[in-house]
Design an enzyme around this catalytic site. Structure first.
Site, PDB file in Angstrom:
ATOM      1  N   GLU A  59      32.740  40.094-112.659  1.00 38.80           N
ATOM      2  CA  GLU A  59      33.991  40.437-112.000  1.00 38.80           C
ATOM      3  C   GLU A  59      34.918  39.230-112.113  1.00 38.80           C
ATOM      4  O   GLU A  59      34.483  38.085-112.053  1.00 38.80           O
ATOM      5  CB  GLU A  59      33.753  40.799-110.534  1.00 38.80           C
ATOM      6  CG  GLU A  59      32.943  42.059-110.405  1.00 38.80           C
ATOM      7  CD  GLU A  59      32.909  42.608-108.995  1.00 38.80           C
ATOM      8  OE1 GLU A  59      33.767  42.251-108.168  1.00 38.80           O
ATOM      9  OE2 GLU A  59      31.997  43.405-108.731  1.00 38.80           O
ATOM     10  N   GLY A  76      26.769  36.356-103.634  1.00 37.85           N
ATOM     11  CA  GLY A  76      27.109  37.622-102.990  1.00 37.85           C
ATOM     12  C   GLY A  76      27.481  38.607-104.078  1.00 37.85           C
ATOM     13  O   GLY A  76      27.072  38.454-105.218  1.00 37.85           O
ATOM     14  N   LEU A  90      24.752  26.323-111.443  1.00 38.45           N
ATOM     15  CA  LEU A  90      24.142  25.250-110.645  1.00 38.45           C
ATOM     16  C   LEU A  90      25.176  24.708-109.656  1.00 38.45           C
ATOM     17  O   LEU A  90      25.155  23.530-109.321  1.00 38.45           O
ATOM     18  CB  LEU A  90      23.627  24.123-111.546  1.00 38.45           C
ATOM     19  CG  LEU A  90      22.349  24.415-112.333  1.00 38.45           C
ATOM     20  CD1 LEU A  90      21.927  23.200-113.157  1.00 38.45           C
ATOM     21  CD2 LEU A  90      21.194  24.832-111.412  1.00 38.45           C
ATOM     22  N   CYS A 150      26.084  42.823-107.250  1.00 34.41           N
ATOM     23  CA  CYS A 150      25.010  42.822-108.252  1.00 34.41           C
ATOM     24  C   CYS A 150      23.802  41.963-107.861  1.00 34.41           C
ATOM     25  O   CYS A 150      22.698  42.486-107.702  1.00 34.41           O
ATOM     26  CB  CYS A 150      25.557  42.343-109.581  1.00 34.41           C
ATOM     27  SG  CYS A 150      27.016  43.264-110.068  1.00 34.41           S
TER      28      CYS A 150
HETATM   29  C1  UGA Z   1      27.016  39.076-112.191  1.00 35.21           C
HETATM   30  C2  UGA Z   1      26.561  38.535-113.551  1.00 35.21           C
HETATM   31  O1  UGA Z   1      27.065  37.215-113.743  1.00 35.21           O
HETATM   32  C3  UGA Z   1      27.046  39.437-114.688  1.00 35.21           C
HETATM   33  O2  UGA Z   1      26.532  38.976-115.918  1.00 35.21           O
HETATM   34  C4  UGA Z   1      26.539  40.854-114.432  1.00 35.21           C
HETATM   35  O3  UGA Z   1      26.994  41.774-115.421  1.00 35.21           O
HETATM   36  C5  UGA Z   1      27.050  41.325-113.084  1.00 35.21           C
HETATM   37  O4  UGA Z   1      26.570  40.423-112.061  1.00 35.21           O
HETATM   38  C6  UGA Z   1      26.508  42.711-112.836  1.00 35.21           C
HETATM   39  O5  UGA Z   1      25.289  42.871-112.722  1.00 35.21           O
HETATM   40  O6  UGA Z   1      27.300  43.666-112.872  1.00 35.21           O
HETATM   41  P1  UGA Z   1      29.268  38.970-110.749  1.00 35.21           P
HETATM   42  O7  UGA Z   1      28.503  39.646-109.661  1.00 35.21           O
HETATM   43  O8  UGA Z   1      30.633  39.460-111.096  1.00 35.21           O
HETATM   44  O9  UGA Z   1      28.439  39.009-112.134  1.00 35.21           O
HETATM   45  O10 UGA Z   1      29.455  37.463-110.293  1.00 35.21           O
HETATM   46  P2  UGA Z   1      28.951  36.006-110.755  1.00 35.21           P
HETATM   47  O11 UGA Z   1      30.081  35.289-111.358  1.00 35.21           O
HETATM   48  O12 UGA Z   1      27.717  36.081-111.529  1.00 35.21           O
HETATM   49  O13 UGA Z   1      28.655  35.344-109.327  1.00 35.21           O
HETATM   50  C7  UGA Z   1      27.699  35.922-108.433  1.00 35.21           C
HETATM   51  C8  UGA Z   1      27.624  35.138-107.153  1.00 35.21           C
HETATM   52  O14 UGA Z   1      26.994  33.884-107.367  1.00 35.21           O
HETATM   53  C9  UGA Z   1      28.969  34.825-106.504  1.00 35.21           C
HETATM   54  O15 UGA Z   1      28.862  35.038-105.113  1.00 35.21           O
HETATM   55  C10 UGA Z   1      29.197  33.355-106.786  1.00 35.21           C
HETATM   56  O16 UGA Z   1      29.965  32.722-105.811  1.00 35.21           O
HETATM   57  C11 UGA Z   1      27.761  32.851-106.779  1.00 35.21           C
HETATM   58  N1  UGA Z   1      27.558  31.618-107.568  1.00 35.21           N
HETATM   59  C12 UGA Z   1      27.734  31.635-108.906  1.00 35.21           C
HETATM   60  C13 UGA Z   1      27.155  30.447-106.927  1.00 35.21           C
HETATM   61  O17 UGA Z   1      26.976  30.416-105.699  1.00 35.21           O
HETATM   62  N2  UGA Z   1      26.931  29.327-107.673  1.00 35.21           N
HETATM   63  C14 UGA Z   1      27.101  29.323-109.007  1.00 35.21           C
HETATM   64  O18 UGA Z   1      26.863  28.260-109.632  1.00 35.21           O
HETATM   65  C15 UGA Z   1      27.511  30.484-109.648  1.00 35.21           C
END
Ligand code: UGA
Length: 446
Positions: A165, A267, A260, A270
């Protein structure tokens, strides 16, 4: 381009039917239409359908409105109400409906099964049906049983999505990998052709492995986040700096720096759902997947610990204190509030008697029904006025770009508790703030 003809109907892979205009379906449909395919997007919700036909995306995703309007204008995308209409002449049908968690944390497959049955019934001979919804390992194979004996049923292919997203269009245009699974090799290749881009490594496998690639990827990234958050806790105990530690660890290409970033944990729609679902699948097979259980615990604990920091910073109680919470969306670039850390944090603070006021560049409308009674204001400077503490929950660029000197003039007390390590503590300390973050040394005014 495979073309198949029946006596009455022809179908071509240039015509694609996407069922479900949720996050994945909509961005996939728009991306394929932008690529020159003729896409019919099926949406049953009347409000969404009308919005889409008017060229307005029901979700906030950078660039999506513009591309949506363009592909509607060129006629490459049509938004339709029923599957029969969408399937007409479609060589490929994509099922992209939701798989929300049941109360037990399992994926609810009702919508997938209904969409699949409708698509199967309406498919022209030679069509392929793709499952893009995230489904537990074994689902596509189970749904394929029985279809093999019916010579008319289109083959099923699993093709998980990896769109993030906030940068979904970018991920669609430049994917790093393409995973396609199924037992009909030629059907898999047709689906791979549809999504192939120069940047992507294509991996064709069986459907259960493809499903597990999706759960495994999201779960592994969630593990990385929980790991770094536990390490951040140790940094606080030992006086090390988590950013520096993460840079050092991430410099090893075997590990990588991505995911990392210590903070408030993961959150969204997904990671929380998929980690739980995978743990459930393992439990069903008699396996305790301890690492997933630990990741879930750490993630929940991270939010509580953070509230503890705010309480400590305010001298042991937040009762009656005005706390400005900057950020509601689960991450920047989206208005998605599903499993957002803000919800837990605001509720904990409110339960402890704090007077919470919040702001977010795009998510306030979605957040309002989830946080009844919580004050929300659009202007961040109005939000922080009179605050005893400014708490950062989502690392929007807008918050980093605030004029912190101006903020300092309107707050009651210059205290920032940064849950995303997105501000420079040294700069803030020079402006007279006390700055507390995650896994880094607190900074006091010079
Ligand atoms: C995630 C995956 O990254 C996508 O590859 C996948 O397609 C998608 O889920 C899905 O299954 O549809 P998304 O949920 O949009 O994508 O968000 P991310 O950017 O992955 O972040 C997820 C959560 O992890 C967020 O709350 C973010 O704040 C947190 N996060 C991310 C951290 O706390 N630390 C980090 O280093 C990276």
């Amino acid at each position: 381009m495979p073309l198949s003809l029946t006596s009455s109907r022809a179908c071509s892979d240039d015509t694609v039917c996407v069922i479900g205009a949720g996050y994945v379906g909509l961005t996939t449909a728009v991306g394929l239409a932008e690529d020159g395919r003729h896409v019919r997007l099926v949406e049953i919700d009347e409000v969404r359908l009308q919005m889409l036909r008017d060229g307005r995306a029901p979700i906030h995703e950078p660039g999506l409105d513009e591309v949506l309007a363009r592909v509607l204008r060129t006629g490459h995308l049509r938004v339709v109400r029923d599957v029969d209409e969408g399937m007409d002449a479609a060589g490929i049908a994509i099922v992209a409906v939701g798989t929300p968690p049941t109360v037990d944390g399992e994926a609810d497959l009702r919508y997938v099964e209904t969409a699949l049955a409708q698509a199967t019934k309406a498919a022209a001979e030679g069509a392929v049906i793709v499952i893009k919804s995230t489904v537990p390992p074994g689902t596509t194979a189970r749904l394929s049983v029985g279809r093999r004996h019916s010579h008319n049923a289109p083959p099923l292919v699993m093709c998980p999505e990896f769109l993030r997203e906030g940068c979904a269009l970018e991920d669609l245009r430049h994917p790093a990998r393409l995973v396609v699974g199924g037992d009909d090799r030629s059907a898999c290749e047709r689906v791979a052709d549809l999504f192939a881009r120069e940047s992507a490594r294509t991996h064709i496998t069986d459907s259960t492995s493809a499903e597990l690639v999706k759960y495994g990827s999201n779960s592994f990234l969630a593990l990385k986040i929980s790991f770094i958050n536990e390490l951040a806790q140790l940094c606080e105990a030992t006086g090390a700096d988590i950013e520096s530690v993460a840079d050092g660890i991430g410099a090893d290409p075997r590990i990588g720096r991505a995911f990392l970033n210590a903070g408030l944990g993961y959150g969204g729609s997904c990671f929380p759902k998929d980690v739980r679902a995978l743990e459930n699948v393992a439990a069903y097979h008699g396996q305790s997947f301890w690492m997933l259980k630990a990741a879930i615990d750490v993630n929940a604990q991270q939010r509580r610990r953070f509230v503890g920091k705010v309480v400590t910073a305010l001298g042991g109680s937040v009762d009656g204190r005005r706390i400005a919470v900057l950020g509601l969306a689960f991450k920047p670039g989206t208005d998605d509030m599903r499993q957002a850390a803000s919800i837990d944090i605001i509720r904990y603070l409110a339960d402890l008697g704090a007077d919470v006021v919040t702001t977010d560049p795009v998510a306030m409308e979605r957040a309002a029904p989830m946080l009844p009674g919580v004050a929300m204001v659009a202007d961040p400077y109005a939000c922080v006025t009179g605050a005893d503490a400014v708490v950062i929950v989502t690392e929007w660029a807008e918050f980093r770009a605030l004029d912190w000197e101006r903020v300092g003039r309107v707050v009651s007390r210059r205290l920032v508790v940064d849950g995303r390590n997105c501000l420079d503590g040294g700069d803030l300390a020079r402006l007279g703030y006390t700055y507390i973050s995650v896994g880094r040394r607190a900074q006091a005014p010079d």
